[in-house]
Scaffold this active site. Structure first.
Site: not given
Ligand code: C5P
Length: 449
Positions: A240, A308, A336-337, A355
């Site tokens: 990205n 994602d 993984p989130d 963020f």
């Molecule tokens: O869901 P989104 O990508 O908008 O969320 C953004 C936030 O979640 C940011 O703080 C990003 O660093 C974190 N994030 C994460 N792991 C992911 C996706 C997002 O830590 N897989």
């Protein structure tokens, strides 16, 4: 610090084991480092280690005839922009204060016309001894700069003041001494509310001047930054447009307030700041592992733009056109989130900041995201291309906390970072005071009246 020359003198104390890391940080920040090892220092670290890390030969002996015919020690002592002594033992400090010149290190220190910074390290009794106090006073009166020592457990098993400052702190003191551009541009005034509660963080002891006396001294803060690259095959990946600029600025601002920062970064285009521990990763899964390995932390700021999705079965070999005219179908799976996982992990930092890059309904989406992810704050911004924020130098953010949404004016990313770091310092002091059962964090500070 690009091109600035540092002559690093390594004295004979157990803290010498930290100096290779200091050399690495200095060279990483662009400084040219020449090292000098005392006989005592050579008991703890080898000339080879220092030569290899600095990229120049380490000097050990005064009577190197080739050099002496050229007045080597005089040249050596004056060719640097700054002389740094780390560790500065009681013996070296005494020699400096008395003006002795019996070996290479002390000769250089006597012959130099350049500023000198010392990082003392010794047993607490030696540090407290009237002789050392006298020597320190003499050295300070001579204009010698000091960083540390810190209070803590010592190699000899005692507890007290005398531990050498950490390499990151010494690096920052060197930056200060050299007037390097990324100095704390606007030092934060320590308000009562920002002072840490007792036992919460390293508090500068009266009578010595630590280089880093910030509201985040003694805190460990984790920052993720940059994009991730998700491989398709050995030469292709999904990425990205994140430059890592905001994450780097946040890490630098936290460092400038005295925090120890672990900076977990994907392949960003903006370089990491000096004086932080950099963990370079590529994929989201590597980033998650690096975050886990860096715990525990007092706070985490997750500024990375984590992909994602990743390709399920990325190929070990470069994928080729098969002549059929049909492109390969890439099967994707969710990454993984990291933010959501960390926010619910048992080792969760006290303050977790996420963020959110949004293209519409910024406040509503960020508010929902804060709850969904389980983090404390969300720093949200509008990344529609027209805003020029993604990859640009400015940011316009909304800070979403439990208390609601605050819209900050558009400002440089560095300034967003500084404001955010200040808020983090206040929040950590507040929650620490709460944990200690105190209503007023100011009342907990050692200097509060
Ligand atoms: O869901 P989104 O990508 O908008 O969320 C953004 C936030 O979640 C940011 O703080 C990003 O660093 C974190 N994030 C994460 N792991 C992911 C996706 C997002 O830590 N897989």
């Amino acid at each position: 610090m690009q091109g600035r020359r540092v002559l690093l003198i390594v004295g004979g104390g157990i803290a010498a084991f930290k100096t290779p890391e200091l050399v690495r940080l200095l060279t990483g920040a662009g400084a040219e480092v020449t090292t000098v090892l005392t006989d005592g220092g050579a008991q703890f670290v080898t000339p080879l280690t220092l030569s290899a890390l600095s990229g120049t030969p380490c000097h050990t002996a005064l009577w190197d005839l080739t050099r002496e015919t050229e007045m080597g020690h005089i040249q050596l002592s004056r060719s640097a922009d700054l002389l740094v002594v780390a560790p500065a033992t009681a013996d070296l400090m005494a020699k400096m204060a008395a003006g002795l010149a019996g070996d290479l290190a002390s000769t250089l220190l006597l012959a130099t016309d350049k500023p000198v910074l010392i990082a003392p390290a010794m047993n607490v009794r030696m540090w407290d001894h009237p002789a050392t106090r006298r020597n320190l006073a003499t050295l300070r009166a001579d204009g010698v700069l000091t960083v540390g020592p810190d209070e803590g457990a010592m190699a000899c098993g005692e507890w007290g003041e005398g531990r050498m400052a950490e390499p990151e702190q010494i690096l920052q003191a060197i930056r200060d001494a050299l007037g390097a551009p990324s100095l704390v541009e606007r030092p934060l005034r320590l308000t009562k509310a920002m002072r840490p509660a007792p036992g919460a963080a390293v508090t500068p002891a009266p009578g010595h001047l630590p280089a880093i006396a910030g509201p985040l001294a003694g805190r460990h803060v984790l920052v993720t930054s940059g994009p991730t690259h998700e491989p398709i095959d050995p030469v292709r990946y999904i990425a990205n447009r994140s430059s890592g600029a905001q994450g780097s600025a946040v890490a630098a601002a936290l460092r400038d307030l005295g925090a120890r920062v672990t900076f977990v970064t994907g392949p960003a285009t903006v370089p990491p700041p000096a004086g932080v521990t950099v963990v370079a990763v590529e994929t989201a899964r590597e980033m998650r592992d690096a975050v886990e390995a860096a715990l525990p932390a007092d706070a985490a700021v997750m500024a990375a733009a984590v992909a994602d999705w990743r390709v399920v079965n990325s190929s070990d070999r470069k994928m080729k056109k098969d002549g059929s005219g049909r492109p390969p179908a890439l099967e994707m799976t969710e990454n993984p989130d990291i933010l959501a996982w960390l926010s619910r992990d048992e080792a969760r930092p006290r303050l977790v900041v996420g963020f959110a890059a949004e293209t519409d309904d910024v406040v509503a989406n960020a508010t929902a995201k804060r709850l969904r992810k389980g983090c404390d704050w969300i720093v949200a911004n509008d990344v529609r291309p027209a805003t020029g924020i993604m990859g640009g130098t400015e940011n316009a953010v909304v800070l979403v906390t439990e208390a609601g949404a605050e819209t900050w004016p558009r400002m440089p990313k560095d300034e967003v970072a500084r404001q955010l770091a200040s808020r983090i310092a206040v929040e950590l002091a507040r929650t620490q005071a709460g944990a200690n059962g105190l209503d007023d964090p100011g009342a907990a500070s050692p200097g509060a009246s």
